[in-house]
Structures are given as C-alpha cells and as structure tokens.
Design a protein around this motif. Sequence first.
Motif, PDB file in Angstrom:
ATOM      1  N   THR A 155      -3.301   1.157  26.743  1.00  0.00           N
ATOM      2  CA  THR A 155      -3.973   0.471  26.115  1.00  0.00           C
ATOM      3  C   THR A 155      -4.179  -1.339  26.369  1.00  0.00           C
ATOM      4  O   THR A 155      -5.109  -1.830  26.821  1.00  0.00           O
ATOM      5  N   GLN A 197     -12.589   7.568  21.466  1.00  0.00           N
ATOM      6  CA  GLN A 197     -11.915   7.724  22.870  1.00  0.00           C
ATOM      7  C   GLN A 197     -12.404   8.885  23.880  1.00  0.00           C
ATOM      8  O   GLN A 197     -11.555   9.525  23.465  1.00  0.00           O
ATOM      9  N   ARG A 203     -13.151  13.939  24.507  1.00  0.00           N
ATOM     10  CA  ARG A 203     -12.851  13.480  22.801  1.00  0.00           C
ATOM     11  C   ARG A 203     -11.117  12.985  23.513  1.00  0.00           C
ATOM     12  O   ARG A 203     -10.443  14.680  23.312  1.00  0.00           O
ATOM     13  N   ASP A 210      -4.773   5.909  18.551  1.00  0.00           N
ATOM     14  CA  ASP A 210      -4.745   5.655  20.248  1.00  0.00           C
ATOM     15  C   ASP A 210      -3.488   6.757  21.054  1.00  0.00           C
ATOM     16  O   ASP A 210      -2.410   6.237  20.585  1.00  0.00           O
ATOM     17  N   SER A 236     -18.121   7.394  16.398  1.00  0.00           N
ATOM     18  CA  SER A 236     -18.836   6.041  17.423  1.00  0.00           C
ATOM     19  C   SER A 236     -18.868   4.689  17.311  1.00  0.00           C
ATOM     20  O   SER A 236     -20.249   3.948  17.811  1.00  0.00           O
ATOM     21  N   ILE A 241     -14.646   3.705  24.720  1.00  0.00           N
ATOM     22  CA  ILE A 241     -14.015   3.767  25.317  1.00  0.00           C
ATOM     23  C   ILE A 241     -13.398   4.854  26.546  1.00  0.00           C
ATOM     24  O   ILE A 241     -12.756   5.966  26.226  1.00  0.00           O
ATOM     25  N   ARG A 242     -14.327   4.981  28.210  1.00  0.00           N
ATOM     26  CA  ARG A 242     -14.301   6.363  28.326  1.00  0.00           C
ATOM     27  C   ARG A 242     -12.978   5.729  29.362  1.00  0.00           C
ATOM     28  O   ARG A 242     -13.369   5.246  30.237  1.00  0.00           O
ATOM     29  N   THR A 243     -12.056   6.485  29.868  1.00  0.00           N
ATOM     30  CA  THR A 243     -11.080   6.349  30.888  1.00  0.00           C
ATOM     31  C   THR A 243     -11.576   7.867  32.023  1.00  0.00           C
ATOM     32  O   THR A 243     -11.572   8.428  31.536  1.00  0.00           O
TER      33      THR A 243
END
Length: 805
Positions: A155, A197, A203, A210, A236, A241-243
């Motif tokens: 992160t 996340q 999710r 984190d 939210s 934060i979307r990986t």
Amino acid sequence: MRGCLVVAALAVAAPAQAGQGAVDLPAGRLGDAVLALGRQSGTSIVVGDPGLWARRVPAVRGRMSAREALHRLAVAANADVAAAGPLGWRLVARAPHVAIVRVKRPKIVPVPAPAVQGADIIVTGSKRDVRLRDFAGQVALLDGVDLALGGAGGTEAILARLASVSSTHLGAGRNKLFIRGIADSSFTGPTQTTVGQYFGDLRLSYNAPDPDLRLYDIGSVEVLEGPQGTLYGAGSLGGIIRTVPNAPELGAVSATIAGGLSATWNGDPGADLGATMNVPLGERVALRAVGYGVSEGGYIDNPVLDRRDVNRTRIGGGRVGLRLDAGNGWTVDVGGIGQWTKGDDSQYADRDAPPLTRSSAIVQGFSADYTMGQVVVSGSIGGLKVKSSTGIVSQTLTERYDATLPAVDPTLPTTNWPAFGSPLTSALGSPRVFAQRNATDMIANETRVWRPVRNGFGWVVGGSFTHNRTRLSRSLGPVDAPAPVTGVTNSIDEATLYGEGSVQLVRGLTATAGARVTRASLAGTGEDVAPARLETVALARARVTADRIETSVLPSASLIAAVLPKVSLYGRYQQGFRPGGLAIESDFVRRFVNDRVRTLESGMRFGLAGVDSAYLSASVSHTIWQDIQADFIDATGLPSTANIGDGRIWTFSAAGGWKPVAGLTLDAGFTYNDSRVTEPSPALFVALARMSQVPNIARYAGRLGADYRRDVGRDLELRVYGWARYVGRSRLGVGPVLGEEQGDYLDTALTARVGRPSLGLTLGITNLTDSVGNRFALGTPFQVGSGQITPQRPRTVRVGLDATF
C-alpha cells in the motif's frame, strides 16, 4: 523470445468490440500504441517478443474498430494479428524470411477527430464501464507497471503517488487507510473501515486492517474518492481502493522474475524476490501464478534489551488464478490469495531518545495472515453484461504491546497511580504484556447486470450478501502468564440491492441517479468477562447482545457537463454508512450505533492523464458526519470505541500533470482538510473539549513527481522517476490522552531503470534526505503521552533486476 507482454483490459472486453469508435494512438513504440488501444477499446492484447514491443509505428487516429486499428499497427510493425481466446488478440512478429522490407508501409492519413477528442479511459470501479470523461467524481488510475517500478511494494506504493490517501503506520498488515479527511481510529477494533478495499470485484476485508498485499503482477489500481455508498455500501465513507490483477491469458506462455537487494542506513539489509508464470492448459484454460518473498531490514534499537535493528519484517505470499473460456463470451475465473506477514518487533521510537531508539521492556512482535478464495463468472446476454463474484476470506492479526507500568513510589497516595494500573494488579516495574488477537472470517457474493452507456443511456442493477464474523480476544499481565481480559465478538449478515442509471439529457449533459437499500442483521457478545462483572453483565445482556436489525437507504445523484472538448464540470450528492457493533470499555461490553456521512461535492476535469499533454482535476466537498465512530482510551488504559458525536469536513483536492517535452511528465497533487467535531457526545464532552479535530488526517498534504524516459541505445530505454510527498500535522486521536501531534514530514524517492522490456536493471533510493519525521504518534497505547513517534525508514538503497521470458 517466447514470452509475452499483456495489455490488460480496463473494461470487460468482448469480441463484439468491432464497432466504430474514436481511436487516437501515439507515434512511437508499438508497445505504447497498444497500451493506448487497450485503454481506449477495453481490449486485451498480447504482444509476443519484446523486440516487437519496441518497434516504431506511426500515429493512428480516426473513427475505426479496434480490430482495424490493430491491423494498421501490425502492418507498420511487420507483425501478424491472431486471436487470443474470445476476449482479445495477439501480435506475433513475422518470421525473418518473410520480412517484407521491400513493401512500403501503408500511408496512414489522420482523420479529423470527433468533438470529444482523446482516448477513452474506462472507470471499471463504476461497475458499468463509464468513461472517465463522463464520471462525476474524483478518480485516480494507477498503472501496475508504474507501481512495481523499483520493486513491488504494498500500500505504501499507492500512498506515494496520491496526496488524498493516508494511513496509520503501525506496520505491514496492521494499518488503517483513510481518504478525503474521513478517519476514525488509530487502533484495530470492532469498527468497520472507512475505506473499502477490493481485489477485482471482491472486498478484501470488512472490519479488519489493510492486509497490505504486495503489488506483484497487478494491472492497475483505481482509487475513487467517497462516499461510494450507492455502489459499494457499508464501509466506503472515504472511498474505495480497487486493485485489478493481470488475468490469466489464454494461448500464451510467459514468465517474469524480479528481485533486489537493499541497504538501509544504520539498519539491517533487506531483499525481495517475486515471480509470475502464465501457462495455457489447453485451448480454453489458462493458469497464472504469482509467488513472492520480502525481508525488510530493521532499524530501531532497544538498549533496554540490548538489541539492535529489532523491527525486521518478513512477508511471503502468492496468488493463483485459473481462467476457463466457457464459450459464447462467458468466462469462469477461480483463484486464491495468501499472504503471511511477521514483524519481529514494533517500529516506534522514543521522541526524546537518540534517533531511532526506544526503551521497552518486552519484545512487541506481531503477525498478520490473510487468505482468500474466489470464483468469478462473467459474460454477456444480448447487449447486457453479467458478473457474479463469490469469495471466502480469513484474516488474523496478532499483536503484542508493552504494558509495563512506570516505576512509582509506593508511598505516594493512590490518586497518583497511573489510570491503567495499580499495585494490586502488577508489581511495580515488572514487564507486562498486552496481547490482542483479531480473527475475521467473511463470505461475500455480489451479482450484477449492467448495460454500458450507449446512445446516451446506461445502467447497473445488482445485489450482494455478506456474512462477517470478528472475534477480538485480549490478555494482560506478566509476560509469562498474562490473564484474559474482556473481549468481544461481532457478527453481521448484510443483504443489499442497488441500482444506478445515467441518461444524456442534452448533448454534453449527463444526469445520474441511484440508490442502495441495505438490511443488516447484527449480533455480538462479550468474551472472557471478569467474574466480578458477570452479575452486572447478566442484567444488561439482553440489551447488549440481542440481535438487531438495521435498514439503510443510500441515495445518490450527480450531473456532469462537457462544457468544452476537454473540460467537464460536475456536481454530486452521495451518502455512506457503517453499521454499529459492540465494543469493550473497562470490563464492560457496550453498544455503539451506526454512523453516516452525507457529502455534497463539485468539481472539474481538464484533459486525461496518459492521453493529453496537460490534465487537471479538482474538487471541493462538504461532508456532514453523524454519530462518528472513533477510539479513545478507557479508565483501564485500554483502547475502546464509541460514538463521539457529530462533525463536519471541508475538503479541497486537486491533481494534475504536464508533458513539457517529449519523454518528460510532471505531476502534482494537493489536498486540504478542515474537520471538526461540532457536537461532541455528552459522555465524552470533557475529553473532546481540548481537541475537536477529526483524528489522523493532516490539514495539508501534497506531492510532486517527475517521470523521464529516453531511448539510450538499440531497444534500450532509460526511465527515471522521482517524487516528494509532504504530510502535514494531525492528531493521533480525540481527547487529551490521544491528542498527540504527528505528521509534518517530507518523504522522497528516486528510481532509475535502464533496459528493455525483457530485461532491466534498477537503482532506487528512498528517503533521500534521511529524515526521521513522525508518521504516527503511537507504538503502545499504555505509554500514550510519553513521546512516542513512528519514524520514517532511514535512507535505503536498492539494486534490482527484472526479466521476462
């Protein structure tokens, strides 16, 4: 060379993408043109042979299908186009004996661009493939290759590139993330996170810290500023934060490996190694696997225990994905993630001691374990797209804190004893440990159907179900025999329906509206309640532990207008919430209620990053936060959670970039937060009277970055990337006990890579000024107010090598 370089789709690709669209591809390397085409068309394109990747091609502009644009690039680069499964294509260099040196390249005549120029960048986090130009909100799109430059971090690599995202700094796997000035707690407790996340569409966690997954083999990261309640529901408030990982590629064999050695000033050395492999298992199945190991050298000394560099952290993990082409445009993805983090000791120091030194009576190690299994089914029915994602998550965080009491003269009156101890509970000066274990299990599913925007109209409808259970257990006492203290278990079953739609009212003006209805069933109970409290707890048990139902409706609306070809103005209204739960105060278990935010935002966007030579986005927002869930220190010195009152937050943020000359890109970001607890809870009024600022968020934060690329030889490129990020002052928490100042530091880094796509050498330096700073004013809650700081990692030099096969 049999490897491949992949342009991951920024939208769900489909063979039907043969329709006419605006194409704007730059002259230069084929790889750069293919990257742009992938972003514009949402197409997956595999490029075999790094030599082919570096071939020069002319610009391609005009209205045409993605297939036609790719054909033009292939002809110019002396390559052939082949199908790569149902979702994209593959470029293959022609054999030397058929190289058509004598054949002239086709003359490509630029076609006048439509009114809205430039490429289409798709915001997949919108859940309905909205173009960035048409998205009413602040979005940051980070390329996975850029994030991995100089070694794939976690992160921290995202924080380094954005001014609007911040974090606590307890250590890898222990941190809480915050966006847009919406922060709640310094500790890992029962509250749900304020930032959602996601890994792909699932999710990562619900109310756990984190996991700090290493960003190996990642396609992109999207950061959407919040609230994002309509599309993403609870948790939210600040944003998401979307990986997005690189998906398995059908019909392609490839492998990459990257590693490095690092040296830290006044600390231990470190090392990292990661590898990725993609293997087809027949014509319709492909496997992609990632594995990595990281050892970060320690740099904190503890003279009390006569130990140096005590805080080494080791991280090991991997990821595997299996993709099945089920036919007719449908795919099934099955995958798993695992990461295990172990810290030998905490990373805080004493403010008034020699630099990078602290005196603690015990070793304060920690471990963070994370696993996820997932199944994703996606495809199309007519003109509609469908995706169903199911995941199972297990996350465990175990921590040790130094709870040793300071030496106190026993002849003093008992009113002078510390709030968290007495001679009846611990021998004076004897080492004590506070241990905490947070174990979370989650099962989640989301299924949605959407129609991408066509002819000025698009929508998404979806439903989800989440079951999450967290057990927080604690113990306190002598190191060799700590006794259990009150803990708590929280569980929630959350069912949701949501929908959102957009319609173009007139040319250049689009309205969007949506709503989410969530019904949450919550339950909880105290654990290891002290016998002396059992009678009291029994009287309150029906009220405290009874199941309860909460129903929340989260509406949203926005309006965006394209006032000029590259300029958009927007306004939006959005809500977000977090469910309530049970917390521990002293030996009691009590309830805290849900909190909710309402945000009104206006903003503008000029140009697009990665497309235009100059771009800028800015917004101002006003947030009303009701029943804020936050942490405080209870009468026993332990962290607890409560609703501290109502507050408001003003936020201004801006980000932009400029390409003054070929090969050089400058970027900058800035955020300003003005937060206040306007109506403190009566129970905490005295504690909040001295400090009303919402904790953990700096009033000012900003960054500058520069990225320079230049060809230095045959197929060789030099890339130099540097950045500086300033984080202003903030407070650790609420009230006089947690009112410690933190922040006010500058972080810097510089990385250089020379090589070709298939092989490169990297030299990186972090913390160029070797600054100490104070990222987080906490190491153990039992010594709050004693001058704890969490320093930056000292100047560190890393030499790395990466290769593709």
